[in-house]
Design a protein around this motif. Structure first.
Motif, mmCIF file in Angstrom:
data_model
loop_
_atom_site.group_PDB
_atom_site.id
_atom_site.type_symbol
_atom_site.label_atom_id
_atom_site.label_comp_id
_atom_site.label_asym_id
_atom_site.label_seq_id
_atom_site.Cartn_x
_atom_site.Cartn_y
_atom_site.Cartn_z
ATOM 1 N N PHE A 263 -0.213 28.122 95.938
ATOM 2 C CA PHE A 263 -1.184 27.075 95.623
ATOM 3 C C PHE A 263 -2.572 27.571 96.007
ATOM 4 O O PHE A 263 -2.740 28.316 96.969
ATOM 5 C CB PHE A 263 -0.873 25.807 96.413
ATOM 6 N N SER A 264 -3.562 27.111 95.261
ATOM 7 C CA SER A 264 -4.947 27.442 95.565
ATOM 8 C C SER A 264 -5.627 26.243 96.231
ATOM 9 O O SER A 264 -5.062 25.150 96.311
ATOM 10 C CB SER A 264 -5.697 27.795 94.280
ATOM 11 N N VAL A 265 -6.849 26.461 96.699
ATOM 12 C CA VAL A 265 -7.643 25.364 97.250
ATOM 13 C C VAL A 265 -7.834 24.280 96.197
ATOM 14 O O VAL A 265 -7.723 23.078 96.494
ATOM 15 C CB VAL A 265 -9.012 25.884 97.733
ATOM 16 N N GLU A 266 -8.081 24.668 94.982
ATOM 17 C CA GLU A 266 -8.279 23.689 93.913
ATOM 18 C C GLU A 266 -7.001 22.898 93.648
ATOM 19 O O GLU A 266 -7.044 21.709 93.354
ATOM 20 C CB GLU A 266 -8.732 24.380 92.625
ATOM 21 N N ASP A 267 -5.831 23.550 93.745
ATOM 22 C CA ASP A 267 -4.573 22.821 93.580
ATOM 23 C C ASP A 267 -4.426 21.720 94.623
ATOM 24 O O ASP A 267 -4.036 20.587 94.310
ATOM 25 C CB ASP A 267 -3.374 23.783 93.701
ATOM 26 N N LEU A 268 -4.729 22.065 95.890
ATOM 27 C CA LEU A 268 -4.624 21.072 96.955
ATOM 28 C C LEU A 268 -5.635 19.943 96.751
ATOM 29 O O LEU A 268 -5.307 18.762 96.897
ATOM 30 C CB LEU A 268 -4.835 21.725 98.317
ATOM 31 N N ALA A 269 -6.860 20.315 96.430
ATOM 32 C CA ALA A 269 -7.894 19.305 96.204
ATOM 33 C C ALA A 269 -7.539 18.414 95.019
ATOM 34 O O ALA A 269 -7.741 17.191 95.055
ATOM 35 C CB ALA A 269 -9.237 19.983 95.979
ATOM 36 N N SER A 270 -6.989 19.014 93.972
ATOM 37 C CA SER A 270 -6.590 18.253 92.799
ATOM 38 C C SER A 270 -5.455 17.298 93.129
ATOM 39 O O SER A 270 -5.398 16.170 92.616
ATOM 40 C CB SER A 270 -6.156 19.216 91.680
ATOM 41 N N SER A 271 -4.560 17.723 94.018
ATOM 42 C CA SER A 271 -3.454 16.858 94.436
ATOM 43 C C SER A 271 -3.969 15.618 95.158
ATOM 44 O O SER A 271 -3.493 14.502 94.923
ATOM 45 C CB SER A 271 -2.504 17.640 95.352
ATOM 46 N N VAL A 272 -4.949 15.805 96.036
ATOM 47 C CA VAL A 272 -5.551 14.668 96.742
ATOM 48 C C VAL A 272 -6.303 13.774 95.763
ATOM 49 O O VAL A 272 -6.167 12.547 95.773
ATOM 50 C CB VAL A 272 -6.484 15.155 97.865
ATOM 51 N N ARG A 273 -7.097 14.400 94.904
ATOM 52 C CA ARG A 273 -7.902 13.639 93.942
ATOM 53 C C ARG A 273 -7.005 12.800 93.024
ATOM 54 O O ARG A 273 -7.323 11.644 92.708
ATOM 55 C CB ARG A 273 -8.754 14.605 93.124
ATOM 56 N N ASP A 274 -5.882 13.361 92.618
ATOM 57 C CA ASP A 274 -4.940 12.649 91.750
ATOM 58 C C ASP A 274 -4.406 11.387 92.441
ATOM 59 O O ASP A 274 -4.343 10.309 91.836
ATOM 60 C CB ASP A 274 -3.783 13.590 91.384
ATOM 61 N N LEU A 275 -4.044 11.495 93.713
ATOM 62 C CA LEU A 275 -3.539 10.333 94.455
ATOM 63 C C LEU A 275 -4.610 9.252 94.608
ATOM 64 O O LEU A 275 -4.334 8.062 94.468
ATOM 65 C CB LEU A 275 -3.055 10.765 95.842
ATOM 66 N N VAL A 276 -5.822 9.676 94.898
ATOM 67 C CA VAL A 276 -6.920 8.724 95.068
ATOM 68 C C VAL A 276 -7.195 8.008 93.752
ATOM 69 O O VAL A 276 -7.344 6.781 93.702
ATOM 70 C CB VAL A 276 -8.187 9.438 95.585
ATOM 71 N N THR A 277 -7.233 8.760 92.666
ATOM 72 C CA THR A 277 -7.516 8.190 91.353
ATOM 73 C C THR A 277 -6.442 7.188 90.936
ATOM 74 O O THR A 277 -6.741 6.164 90.314
ATOM 75 C CB THR A 277 -7.613 9.307 90.297
ATOM 76 N N ARG A 278 -5.191 7.471 91.293
ATOM 77 C CA ARG A 278 -4.094 6.562 90.936
ATOM 78 C C ARG A 278 -3.953 5.401 91.919
ATOM 79 O O ARG A 278 -3.067 4.561 91.763
ATOM 80 C CB ARG A 278 -2.780 7.337 90.852
ATOM 81 N N VAL B 8 6.349 2.447 95.138
ATOM 82 C CA VAL B 8 6.816 3.694 94.518
ATOM 83 C C VAL B 8 5.626 4.591 94.205
ATOM 84 O O VAL B 8 4.690 4.183 93.511
ATOM 85 C CB VAL B 8 7.616 3.409 93.231
ATOM 86 N N VAL B 9 5.673 5.819 94.729
ATOM 87 C CA VAL B 9 4.587 6.771 94.530
ATOM 88 C C VAL B 9 5.129 8.028 93.844
ATOM 89 O O VAL B 9 5.868 8.806 94.445
ATOM 90 C CB VAL B 9 3.928 7.173 95.863
ATOM 91 N N PRO B 10 4.794 8.249 92.564
ATOM 92 C CA PRO B 10 5.179 9.499 91.913
ATOM 93 C C PRO B 10 4.310 10.643 92.448
ATOM 94 O O PRO B 10 3.090 10.488 92.591
ATOM 95 C CB PRO B 10 4.875 9.241 90.435
ATOM 96 N N VAL B 11 4.923 11.780 92.760
ATOM 97 C CA VAL B 11 4.184 12.920 93.299
ATOM 98 C C VAL B 11 4.554 14.182 92.536
ATOM 99 O O VAL B 11 5.680 14.339 92.085
ATOM 100 C CB VAL B 11 4.440 13.120 94.810
ATOM 101 N N TYR B 12 3.568 15.076 92.415
ATOM 102 C CA TYR B 12 3.807 16.371 91.789
ATOM 103 C C TYR B 12 4.254 17.415 92.802
ATOM 104 O O TYR B 12 4.837 18.437 92.429
ATOM 105 C CB TYR B 12 2.530 16.856 91.092
ATOM 106 N N ASN B 13 3.939 17.206 94.079
ATOM 107 C CA ASN B 13 4.353 18.137 95.129
ATOM 108 C C ASN B 13 4.437 17.364 96.445
ATOM 109 O O ASN B 13 3.982 16.217 96.536
ATOM 110 C CB ASN B 13 3.372 19.306 95.240
ATOM 111 N N TYR B 14 5.003 17.977 97.457
ATOM 112 C CA TYR B 14 5.258 17.243 98.694
ATOM 113 C C TYR B 14 4.076 17.225 99.658
ATOM 114 O O TYR B 14 4.125 16.529 100.674
ATOM 115 C CB TYR B 14 6.538 17.767 99.349
#
Length: 322
Positions: A220-235, A183-189
């Motif tokens: 979305f901004s570049v930082e939003d996309l980068a933050s989305s990736v970083r969040d998945l990696v961190t979790r 199960v992977v919770p996501v903030y966006n697709y």
């Protein structure tokens, strides 16, 4: 209000339609849509799906009016007794060895229901446990009997690869760790698309195109996309190898994000940095579904209170999802 709302005014979750279109175009698949909305909304919802360019094979809606006419009012709120047999019935009609990916949100106990469904198909839940869970969910006896009948019709091939839960109600991602790494919770697709690259289901370019839709259509901004990736990696849901795969794909093709050169370089740099921030993945564990059902009700109430107060989880990627 939603029953009479025009299709073009209905909300589209950022990136959801784009991801379905990419999966449909690039992966041989059967798309089944299972909704808790009443059957009376079918025409409006189908029109909305067509506006979003979505093609589907099955579209299941809740027979709410029939429940009301029969005086079965508990069924109006019982998501477990509605969705679980619907999933099993769809699985009976599907190819027995077809892998399956499930998408839901945190508003209707989807994490619990989908995990229970996956464990049934994996032969990890017996009839006694399933009956206890359904009774605890206040499911009507005839629905329990029908669910058990369907359980014995499906082939036990353990086909569910991944379950994505969109955090529509701003639930804390940590809650879903009780269901393990499946199960992977996501903030966006875009986050879901990135994990599908990790799973080998989606190629890097289609995943990046989902991100491009978020930039072009959803601010979305570049930082939003980068933050989305970083969040998945961190979790612990995304590995360094997949991050580098996305980075390499972005660096060798025409830019799907409509970014200028500076913004593109910033995103590539952010992906490089994200690859080194890996956290610990959720551990595999046997799920106590009775306890999980009680916990889910408490989580839903807490999420409702947070939404009412306008509070966001501390680690939510900023701005874009808002």
């Amino acid at each position: 209000r939603t029953a009479v709302e025009k299709p073009e005014r209905k909300r589209t979750v950022p990136g959801a339609a784009a991801l379905i279109r990419e999966l449909r175009a690039t992966v041989p698949s059967i798309v089944t849509i299972l909704s808790g909305s009443p059957e009376q909304m079918r025409l409006s919802l189908e029109a909305k799906l067509r506006l979003d360019g979505i093609q589907w094979d099955e579209f299941v809606l809740k027979p709410s009016l029939r429940h009301i006419l029969r005086g079965r009012f508990r069924a109006l709120r019982d998501q477990v007794g509605y969705k679980l047999p619907a999933l099993l019935a769809a699985r009976v009609r599907a190819p027995s060895h077809a892998p399956e990916t499930l998408f839901g949100d945190d508003a209707e106990a989807d994490g619990l229901i989908y995990s229970l469904y996956a464990d049934i198909l994996g032969d990890r839940v017996n009839d006694r446990t399933l009956t206890a869970v359904l009774e605890h969910a206040h499911t009507y006896p005839d629905v329990i009997s029908e669910t058990i009948r369907l359980v014995h019709k499906v082939t036990r091939t353990d086909p569910v690869r991944r379950i994505f839960i969109h955090l529509d109600r701003k639930s804390e991602p940590a809650f879903f760790r009780i269901y393990g790494p499946r199960v992977v919770p996501v903030y966006n697709y875009f986050q879901a698309a990135a994990v599908l690259v990790e799973d080998g289901i989606l190629a890097p370019l289609p995943a990046l195109r989902v991100g491009g839709v978020l930039v072009v259509a959803n601010e979305f901004s570049v930082e939003d996309l980068a933050s989305s990736v970083r969040d998945l990696v961190t979790r612990g849901h995304l590995g360094a190898g997949t991050v580098r795969t996305l980075r390499d794909a972005l660096g060798t093709v025409t830019d799907p994000f409509a970014l200028d050169a500076k913004a593109r370089d910033e995103f590539l740099t952010a992906l490089d940095a994200s690859a080194w921030e890996a956290g610990e993945a959720p551990a595999r564990a046997e799920i106590d579904y009775l306890a999980a059902l009680s916990d889910d009700r408490a989580r839903w109430e807490a999420a409702r209170q947070r939404a009412k107060a306008g509070v966001r989880p501390a680690n939510e990627p900023p701005e874009g999802e808002r």
